[in-house]
Design a protein around this motif. Structure first.
Motif, PDB file in Angstrom:
ATOM      1  N   VAL A  11       0.814  -1.111  -0.125  1.00 30.06           N
ATOM      2  CA  VAL A  11       0.010   0.040  -0.052  1.00 30.06           C
ATOM      3  C   VAL A  11       0.792   1.359   0.062  1.00 30.06           C
ATOM      4  CG1 VAL A  11      -1.983   1.170   1.159  1.00 30.06           C
ATOM      5  CG2 VAL A  11      -1.730  -1.304   1.205  1.00 30.06           C
ATOM      6  N   LYS A  12       0.953   1.848  -1.239  1.00 27.59           N
ATOM      7  CA  LYS A  12       1.781   3.114  -1.344  1.00 27.59           C
ATOM      8  C   LYS A  12       0.880   4.221  -0.976  1.00 27.59           C
ATOM      9  CE  LYS A  12       4.796   0.692  -3.059  1.00 27.59           C
ATOM     10  NZ  LYS A  12       5.924  -0.024  -2.104  1.00 27.59           N
ATOM     11  N   ALA A  13      -0.355   4.343  -1.245  1.00 31.52           N
ATOM     12  CA  ALA A  13      -1.316   5.413  -0.885  1.00 31.52           C
ATOM     13  C   ALA A  13      -1.556   5.394   0.658  1.00 31.52           C
ATOM     14  CB  ALA A  13      -2.475   5.399  -1.742  1.00 31.52           C
ATOM     15  N   ARG A  14      -1.838   6.861   1.073  1.00 34.97           N
ATOM     16  CA  ARG A  14      -2.387   7.022   2.385  1.00 34.97           C
ATOM     17  C   ARG A  14      -3.929   6.696   2.131  1.00 34.97           C
ATOM     18  NH1 ARG A  14       0.142  12.756   3.908  1.00 34.97           N
ATOM     19  NH2 ARG A  14       2.142  11.937   4.806  1.00 34.97           N
ATOM     20  N   VAL A  15      -4.476   5.969   3.100  1.00 34.51           N
ATOM     21  CA  VAL A  15      -5.853   5.619   3.147  1.00 34.51           C
ATOM     22  C   VAL A  15      -6.722   6.272   4.162  1.00 34.51           C
ATOM     23  CG1 VAL A  15      -7.288   3.484   3.185  1.00 34.51           C
ATOM     24  CG2 VAL A  15      -4.995   3.340   2.031  1.00 34.51           C
ATOM     25  N   LEU A  16      -7.955   6.770   3.824  1.00 36.28           N
ATOM     26  CA  LEU A  16      -8.979   7.295   4.566  1.00 36.28           C
ATOM     27  C   LEU A  16     -10.413   6.663   4.403  1.00 36.28           C
ATOM     28  CD1 LEU A  16     -10.089   9.230   6.517  1.00 36.28           C
ATOM     29  CD2 LEU A  16     -10.382  10.977   4.848  1.00 36.28           C
ATOM     30  N   VAL A  17     -10.889   6.159   5.222  1.00 37.50           N
ATOM     31  CA  VAL A  17     -11.947   5.256   5.081  1.00 37.50           C
ATOM     32  C   VAL A  17     -13.176   6.121   5.933  1.00 37.50           C
ATOM     33  CG1 VAL A  17     -13.552   3.127   5.470  1.00 37.50           C
ATOM     34  CG2 VAL A  17     -11.041   3.085   4.715  1.00 37.50           C
ATOM     35  N   GLU A  18     -14.183   6.513   5.473  1.00 41.23           N
ATOM     36  CA  GLU A  18     -15.325   7.168   5.940  1.00 41.23           C
ATOM     37  C   GLU A  18     -16.382   6.283   6.145  1.00 41.23           C
ATOM     38  OE1 GLU A  18     -15.227  10.366   7.376  1.00 41.23           O
ATOM     39  OE2 GLU A  18     -13.079  10.842   6.964  1.00 41.23           O
ATOM     40  N   HIS A  19     -16.924   5.833   7.246  1.00 39.17           N
ATOM     41  CA  HIS A  19     -17.929   4.603   7.363  1.00 39.17           C
ATOM     42  C   HIS A  19     -19.197   5.327   8.077  1.00 39.17           C
ATOM     43  CE1 HIS A  19     -19.314   0.524   7.988  1.00 39.17           C
ATOM     44  NE2 HIS A  19     -19.460   0.793   9.240  1.00 39.17           N
ATOM     45  N   GLY A  20     -20.255   4.719   7.898  1.00 41.61           N
ATOM     46  CA  GLY A  20     -21.454   4.800   8.993  1.00 41.61           C
ATOM     47  C   GLY A  20     -21.493   3.940   9.906  1.00 41.61           C
ATOM     48  N   SER A  21     -21.616   4.066  11.213  1.00 40.48           N
ATOM     49  CA  SER A  21     -21.687   3.195  12.250  1.00 40.48           C
ATOM     50  C   SER A  21     -22.964   2.212  12.087  1.00 40.48           C
ATOM     51  CB  SER A  21     -21.635   3.625  13.603  1.00 40.48           C
ATOM     52  OG  SER A  21     -22.697   4.537  13.737  1.00 40.48           O
ATOM     53  N   ALA A  22     -23.924   2.835  11.323  1.00 42.85           N
ATOM     54  CA  ALA A  22     -25.285   2.114  11.377  1.00 42.85           C
ATOM     55  C   ALA A  22     -25.429   1.449   9.915  1.00 42.85           C
ATOM     56  CB  ALA A  22     -26.522   2.920  11.433  1.00 42.85           C
ATOM     57  N   TYR A  51      -3.010   4.705   7.343  1.00 43.04           N
ATOM     58  CA  TYR A  51      -4.237   4.459   7.573  1.00 43.04           C
ATOM     59  C   TYR A  51      -5.305   5.280   8.293  1.00 43.04           C
ATOM     60  CZ  TYR A  51      -8.343   1.363   8.493  1.00 43.04           C
ATOM     61  OH  TYR A  51      -9.725   0.704   8.641  1.00 43.04           O
ATOM     62  N   GLN A  52      -6.361   5.697   8.115  1.00 39.33           N
ATOM     63  CA  GLN A  52      -7.284   6.210   9.093  1.00 39.33           C
ATOM     64  C   GLN A  52      -8.788   5.634   8.836  1.00 39.33           C
ATOM     65  OE1 GLN A  52      -7.210  10.676   9.193  1.00 39.33           O
ATOM     66  NE2 GLN A  52      -5.494  10.569   7.880  1.00 39.33           N
ATOM     67  N   PHE A  53      -9.439   5.172   9.998  1.00 34.61           N
ATOM     68  CA  PHE A  53     -10.726   4.861   9.810  1.00 34.61           C
ATOM     69  C   PHE A  53     -11.702   5.660  10.534  1.00 34.61           C
ATOM     70  CE2 PHE A  53     -14.606   2.440  10.887  1.00 34.61           C
ATOM     71  CZ  PHE A  53     -14.904   1.722   9.774  1.00 34.61           C
ATOM     72  N   VAL A  54     -12.682   6.270  10.171  1.00 31.80           N
ATOM     73  CA  VAL A  54     -13.734   7.382  10.636  1.00 31.80           C
ATOM     74  C   VAL A  54     -14.993   6.726  10.657  1.00 31.80           C
ATOM     75  CG1 VAL A  54     -14.549   9.565  10.770  1.00 31.80           C
ATOM     76  CG2 VAL A  54     -12.231   9.283   9.875  1.00 31.80           C
ATOM     77  N   ASN A  55     -15.696   6.629  12.080  1.00 36.54           N
ATOM     78  CA  ASN A  55     -16.805   6.137  12.228  1.00 36.54           C
ATOM     79  C   ASN A  55     -17.945   7.359  12.519  1.00 36.54           C
ATOM     80  OD1 ASN A  55     -18.393   3.653  11.947  1.00 36.54           O
ATOM     81  ND2 ASN A  55     -18.068   2.933  14.102  1.00 36.54           N
ATOM     82  N   SER A  97      -7.103  -4.973  10.722  1.00 31.75           N
ATOM     83  CA  SER A  97      -6.050  -5.812  10.738  1.00 31.75           C
ATOM     84  C   SER A  97      -4.908  -5.940   9.490  1.00 31.75           C
ATOM     85  CB  SER A  97      -6.486  -7.278  11.042  1.00 31.75           C
ATOM     86  OG  SER A  97      -7.309  -7.387  12.217  1.00 31.75           O
ATOM     87  N   GLU A  98      -5.792  -5.783   8.294  1.00 31.13           N
ATOM     88  CA  GLU A  98      -5.031  -5.625   7.027  1.00 31.13           C
ATOM     89  C   GLU A  98      -4.218  -4.949   6.966  1.00 31.13           C
ATOM     90  OE1 GLU A  98      -6.242  -5.611   2.020  1.00 31.13           O
ATOM     91  OE2 GLU A  98      -7.874  -5.641   3.961  1.00 31.13           O
ATOM     92  N   MET A  99      -4.994  -3.434   6.960  1.00 29.93           N
ATOM     93  CA  MET A  99      -3.957  -2.237   6.992  1.00 29.93           C
ATOM     94  C   MET A  99      -2.925  -2.136   7.849  1.00 29.93           C
ATOM     95  SD  MET A  99      -5.309  -0.408   4.342  1.00 29.93           S
ATOM     96  CE  MET A  99      -5.827  -1.690   3.354  1.00 29.93           C
ATOM     97  N   VAL A 100      -3.337  -2.516   9.261  1.00 25.13           N
ATOM     98  CA  VAL A 100      -1.951  -2.573  10.142  1.00 25.13           C
ATOM     99  C   VAL A 100      -0.907  -3.471   9.771  1.00 25.13           C
ATOM    100  CG1 VAL A 100      -1.439  -2.858  12.466  1.00 25.13           C
ATOM    101  CG2 VAL A 100      -3.512  -1.677  12.108  1.00 25.13           C
ATOM    102  N   ALA A 101      -1.276  -4.839   9.308  1.00 24.24           N
ATOM    103  CA  ALA A 101      -0.251  -5.684   8.757  1.00 24.24           C
ATOM    104  C   ALA A 101       0.282  -5.458   7.587  1.00 24.24           C
ATOM    105  CB  ALA A 101      -0.851  -7.138   8.859  1.00 24.24           C
ATOM    106  N   ALA A 102      -0.174  -4.398   6.875  1.00 23.85           N
ATOM    107  CA  ALA A 102       0.515  -4.048   5.522  1.00 23.85           C
ATOM    108  C   ALA A 102       1.269  -2.977   5.814  1.00 23.85           C
ATOM    109  CB  ALA A 102      -0.591  -3.798   4.599  1.00 23.85           C
ATOM    110  N   GLY A 103       1.240  -2.369   7.085  1.00 24.94           N
ATOM    111  CA  GLY A 103       2.076  -0.818   7.359  1.00 24.94           C
ATOM    112  C   GLY A 103       1.541  -0.057   6.640  1.00 24.94           C
ATOM    113  N   ALA A 104       0.176   0.030   6.443  1.00 25.09           N
ATOM    114  CA  ALA A 104      -0.561   1.241   5.729  1.00 25.09           C
ATOM    115  C   ALA A 104      -0.658   2.533   6.386  1.00 25.09           C
ATOM    116  CB  ALA A 104      -1.865   0.883   5.001  1.00 25.09           C
TER     117      ALA A 104
END
Length: 264
Positions: A176-187, A210-214, A201-208
């Motif tokens: 994963v060369k790109a920075r990653v932002l995931v915008e997700h709805g909790s419902a 990475y940001q996840f926003v709920n 788990s995948e993004m952490v293991a890949a060393g990305a």
């Protein structure tokens, strides 16, 4: 001597003449499929500027995807809403959308080739700084941009809005060369907790990077004002104005930081 009033008048005049320019551009994927891109840029911005690909929802290249390209152009980007289905086709019928999406994702290599054909078209536009590129996607498009990041497509950043998270092409360390932002709805009833945990788990293991926003209480499709109409079709979608505005603001900060502070 300074002439502040003259400067103000000139600035006002320039603003009055500045417009978002748009055009449909035909192009061809590697498999020979005829595609249609929707390109937007602000003609008041001088010189090349970062380019952003927009990948549509499962409905196809419709007015919503085109609107997001115009929104990005208003922010000063060179924006191209690409076509992942071919011939610019789109629908408002869930069965057709499902059929289009399944066909487009059946072959991961073909999907990547279609994305890259759109990315190449964006890079060819004179307004685009081909050294600064990102991609955003919605729903199906969110999955597409995540998969492109997983596969190491040369992008500075990707943003997924209420996108599908599961994949058959998992990232590996260093891919994963790109920075990653995931915008997700909790419902979001279409995304399982297992999918979220697997992505983390995948993004952490890949060393990305990475940001996840709920977004609390937000359902699938929360950025699209037309999502509420899908309730009539039996789909658990809903627009959420607060989540839409907050996720768009998050994207703006993310892109600014990504383009101003690229990964080494």
């Amino acid at each position: 001597m300074r002439y502040p009033l003259l400067g103000l008048l000139m600035a006002t005049s320039l603003a009055a003449h500045a417009e978002i320019q748009t055009q449909e551009i035909p192009y061809t994927a590697a498999d020979g499929t005829k595609m249609v891109g929707y390109y937007a840029y602000d003609d008041a911005v001088e010189g090349p500027r970062p380019g952003v690909v927009v990948v549509h929802e499962w409905w196809g290249l419709n007015d919503y995807a085109k609107q997001r390209a115009r929104n990005l152009a208003e922010l000063g980007y060179s924006a191209l809403a690409i076509d992942m289905y071919g011939e610019g086709k789109n629908t408002d019928h869930p069965k057709d959308a499902m059929s289009f999406m399944q066909a487009a994702t059946a072959d991961a290599d073909a999907a990547k080739a279609r994305f890259n054909a759109g990315l190449d078209l964006l890079k060819q536009q004179q307004q685009t700084d081909a050294a600064k590129l990102a991609a955003i996607g919605y729903c199906f498009g969110g999955k597409v941009v995540l998969d492109m990041a997983r596969q190491g497509v040369p992008l500075d950043g990707v943003v997924s809005f209420h996108g599908a998270l599961a994949t058959q092409t998992r990232a590996v360390p260093g891919s994963v060369k790109a920075r990653v932002l995931v915008e997700h709805g909790s419902a979001d009833s279409m995304i399982s907790l297992e999918d979220i945990a697997a992505l983390n788990s995948e993004m952490v293991a890949a060393g990305a990077d990475y940001q996840f926003v709920n977004h609390p209480g937000a359902k699938h499709g929360f950025t699209n004002p037309g999502a509420d109409k899908s309730k009539e079709k039996g789909l658990d979608l809903a627009y959420d104005k607060q989540a839409d505005e907050r996720s768009w603001a998050n994207m703006q900060r993310f892109l600014e930081d990504t383009f101003n502070n690229p990964r080494p």
